[in-house]
Design an enzyme around this catalytic site. Sequence first.
Site, PDB file in Angstrom:
ATOM      1  N   GLY A  79      11.991  -0.704 -52.021  1.00  0.00           N
ATOM      2  CA  GLY A  79      11.584  -1.742 -52.951  1.00  0.00           C
ATOM      3  C   GLY A  79      12.774  -2.318 -53.681  1.00  0.00           C
ATOM      4  O   GLY A  79      13.780  -1.646 -53.911  1.00  0.00           O
ATOM      5  N   SER A  80      12.680  -3.581 -54.072  1.00  0.00           N
ATOM      6  CA  SER A  80      13.705  -4.168 -54.927  1.00  0.00           C
ATOM      7  C   SER A  80      13.489  -3.677 -56.352  1.00  0.00           C
ATOM      8  O   SER A  80      12.480  -3.061 -56.661  1.00  0.00           O
ATOM      9  CB  SER A  80      13.630  -5.693 -54.868  1.00  0.00           C
ATOM     10  OG  SER A  80      14.000  -6.125 -53.581  1.00  0.00           O
ATOM     11  N   GLY A  81      14.469  -3.962 -57.216  1.00  0.00           N
ATOM     12  CA  GLY A  81      14.363  -3.520 -58.597  1.00  0.00           C
ATOM     13  C   GLY A  81      15.215  -2.305 -58.891  1.00  0.00           C
ATOM     14  O   GLY A  81      15.215  -1.802 -60.003  1.00  0.00           O
ATOM     15  N   HIS A  82      15.938  -1.796 -57.858  1.00  0.00           N
ATOM     16  CA  HIS A  82      16.797  -0.615 -58.026  1.00  0.00           C
ATOM     17  C   HIS A  82      18.270  -0.982 -57.925  1.00  0.00           C
ATOM     18  O   HIS A  82      19.109  -0.121 -57.676  1.00  0.00           O
ATOM     19  CB  HIS A  82      16.469   0.441 -56.973  1.00  0.00           C
ATOM     20  CG  HIS A  82      15.031   0.814 -56.927  1.00  0.00           C
ATOM     21  ND1 HIS A  82      14.370   1.301 -58.021  1.00  0.00           N
ATOM     22  CD2 HIS A  82      14.122   0.762 -55.929  1.00  0.00           C
ATOM     23  CE1 HIS A  82      13.107   1.523 -57.703  1.00  0.00           C
ATOM     24  NE2 HIS A  82      12.925   1.204 -56.445  1.00  0.00           N
TER      25      HIS A  82
ATOM     26  N   LYS B 123      14.366   6.995 -48.732  1.00  0.00           N
ATOM     27  CA  LYS B 123      14.017   7.775 -49.925  1.00  0.00           C
ATOM     28  C   LYS B 123      12.603   8.323 -49.764  1.00  0.00           C
ATOM     29  O   LYS B 123      11.711   7.621 -49.280  1.00  0.00           O
ATOM     30  CB  LYS B 123      14.094   6.876 -51.175  1.00  0.00           C
ATOM     31  CG  LYS B 123      15.501   6.331 -51.414  1.00  0.00           C
ATOM     32  CD  LYS B 123      15.618   5.562 -52.719  1.00  0.00           C
ATOM     33  CE  LYS B 123      14.747   4.334 -52.774  1.00  0.00           C
ATOM     34  NZ  LYS B 123      15.042   3.348 -51.705  1.00  0.00           N
TER      35      LYS B 123
ATOM     36  N   ASP C 181       7.935   4.050 -48.353  1.00  0.00           N
ATOM     37  CA  ASP C 181       9.199   3.952 -47.623  1.00  0.00           C
ATOM     38  C   ASP C 181       9.135   4.770 -46.334  1.00  0.00           C
ATOM     39  O   ASP C 181       9.536   4.310 -45.267  1.00  0.00           O
ATOM     40  CB  ASP C 181      10.363   4.464 -48.486  1.00  0.00           C
ATOM     41  CG  ASP C 181      10.705   3.507 -49.622  1.00  0.00           C
ATOM     42  OD1 ASP C 181      10.434   2.305 -49.487  1.00  0.00           O
ATOM     43  OD2 ASP C 181      11.217   3.970 -50.653  1.00  0.00           O
TER      44      ASP C 181
ATOM     45  N   HIS D 188      10.683   4.228 -60.358  1.00  0.00           N
ATOM     46  CA  HIS D 188       9.788   3.069 -60.412  1.00  0.00           C
ATOM     47  C   HIS D 188       9.096   2.977 -61.755  1.00  0.00           C
ATOM     48  O   HIS D 188       8.106   2.291 -61.896  1.00  0.00           O
ATOM     49  CB  HIS D 188       8.719   3.172 -59.333  1.00  0.00           C
ATOM     50  CG  HIS D 188       9.276   3.270 -57.974  1.00  0.00           C
ATOM     51  ND1 HIS D 188       9.647   4.468 -57.427  1.00  0.00           N
ATOM     52  CD2 HIS D 188       9.545   2.324 -57.048  1.00  0.00           C
ATOM     53  CE1 HIS D 188      10.116   4.240 -56.210  1.00  0.00           C
ATOM     54  NE2 HIS D 188      10.071   2.968 -55.958  1.00  0.00           N
TER      55      HIS D 188
END
Lengths: 218, 333
Positions: free
Chosen positions: B54-57, B105, B110, B219
Site C-alpha cells: 500500500g502507499s502511505g509508507h 511484508k 500483500d 497502517h
Amino acid sequence: MDVDSNWATDWVRRSADAVAAHRADLTALDRAIGDGDHGENLHRGYQAALAALDGLPDDSTPADALMLVATTLISNVGGAAGPLYGTAFLKASGAAQGLDELGPADVVAILTAARDGIVLRGKAQHGEKTMVDAWTPAVDAAAAAAESGSDVRDVLEAAASAAEQGAADTEPLVARKGRASYLGERSAGHRDPGAESSALVLRAAAEAAADAAERRDT
Amino acid sequence: MKKLINAPEDVVAESMAGFAAAHADLVRVVPEPLYVVRRDAPVAGKVGLVSGGGSGHEPLHAGYVGFGMLDAAVPGAVFTSPTPDRILAATQAVDGGAGVLHIVKNYTGDVLNFETAADLAAANGIEVRSVVTDDDVAVKDSLYTAGRRGTGGTVLVERIAGAAAERGDDLAQVAAIAEGVNADARSMGVALTPCIVPHSGEPSFTLAEDEMEFGIGIHGEPGRETLPLEPADRVVDRLLDAILPDLPYERGDRVLLMANGMGGTPLSELYIVYRRAAERLAEEGIEVARSLVGDQITALEMQGCALTLLRLDDERIELWDAPVQTASLRWGR
C-alpha cells in the site's frame, strides 16, 4: 426454473449497486477492526466489473460473465479482498463451465466452488471471523434447499439468508485471520466487513434469480 | 482533514508523477499499470528485486528503487496492497534472466496479491522466489493471528539483499540472505496520534491527548495496548523490553539500530529516541555497529516511532556498506 447468463450479469449489476449503497457502512466496519478501506476497494472493483460487462458478447455463458468478474476484481480491488473475491469467482466460473442454464444443483456447485476458492486462497476456516463465515453457512443452506427439491430462486434465497445470519454471527468472534487478528480480543463486538460484503453479494444473487423468475412467470 | 492534495483518488498517481520528475536520473515510473522501476532495468544477469504494498509508507518502497537496492516497487492505493497484474508487470520489467525475488511484508493483502502474481510470473516463465518479512514483535502468537507483521526489517532486507544481488549472487543466495536478515531483525512501534487516510477522511483510531498506542503496525491499525503517554526514555525502554528478549539479542552481539519515524515525528525527537536506545544497548553490552535514523517506513502523518534491531555479521556489514543509490538511501557511489 433455471437461470442463464442474464442472471449472471444481473447478479453483477445488483452486486455493484449493493456495494455502492453500502460502501460507507463496509468501510466503517473495516475501520473498526481493519484498515478502513473495504467499501472503497470493493466499490472500485465492482464499478470496473460493471463497465466491463458492456464488452461482454451477447452469446456469453454464465461462466464467461463470472470469469469477467473474477479478472476485473483481481486487477481492481487490491487488498485481501481482491484475490479472495477474484479467486471465488474464478472457481465459480470453472464450476459453471459449459453450461448455458443453471439448475439448483449447478448453483450449489458454483457457490461451493467459490467458497472453496476463498478457503484455499485465504487459508481461513469457519469461525475465524472472515468471509468464510458468511460463505460456508450459505453453501450449507443452499445444498440443503437443493436437496429438498427447491428451485434456483429458493436455493439462492436460502444462501442469502444464511449468509446474512453468518455475517451477523461474526460479531462476537475473535478474529484469527487478516488485519483484524492483530486486535485479538478487541476484535470481538464488531461484524466482519468481508462477511458483510459477502452477504450483500449473495443477496444480490438471490434478487437476480427472483427477478428472473418473475420475468419468466409473467 | 487538512491535506496538500487535489483529489483523494489522484493521490498515488500524482505523487508518483512527482517522484518520477524529481528522480528521473534514478528511476522510470510506468503509469499504467503503475510501478516504479530502476532507470537501467532490466540488468542482464542480475537477480531482480521487487517489493511493494500500500502507499502511505513513503519512502518505502519507491524511495528504495535504484542501484544496490530494489529494481522495482509497486505502490498500491493508500494502505491497500497492489493488484497482481501490476506486480506481474513490474516482475517482467526487472527480469534480467537470473530470476526475481519478491520481498513481501506479512500483511494478508500483500501476501495474497504477491502470491497470485508469483503464480502468474511462473506461468510466464520467470523464476520467482518470495521472502515474507515478519519482524514485528508486537504480534505474539501466529496460531491465533495472521502472524507477525512486516515492518522496519523490510527496509534492511531490501538493502542487504539488494547489495547481494548487485554483487552478482544468484537467486537462491539472494533469497537466503534476505531470509537471514528477516530472521535476525525485530521491530516494535508506538503511535502518539492516528493518521488520516485521504479517501476516508477519518482518523484510523482514537487516542486521548495523554495516551499512546503501543505495538502498532504501519497502517495506523490499533496495536498491542493503549497506555498512558510517558517520557521518551521510558517509551524507548518499553520498546526495547519487547524487542531484546525476543530473538534474543545478547551481550556481545553487534547490531544495526534503526530509529524510524512514522511520518509525523520530527527528526529531533527521533534522535532523542535514538540516544536512549543506544545508551540502553550499551548498558546491555550490545554493540551498535551501524545505525539509521529517520522516516523510512511510515504511516502517513502519524506521530510515533519504531525501533528495529538487526543482528550483524561481517558479511551483512559489508553488504550494508556497499554502494547504494536510491532517492532515500545513497552512499558510497
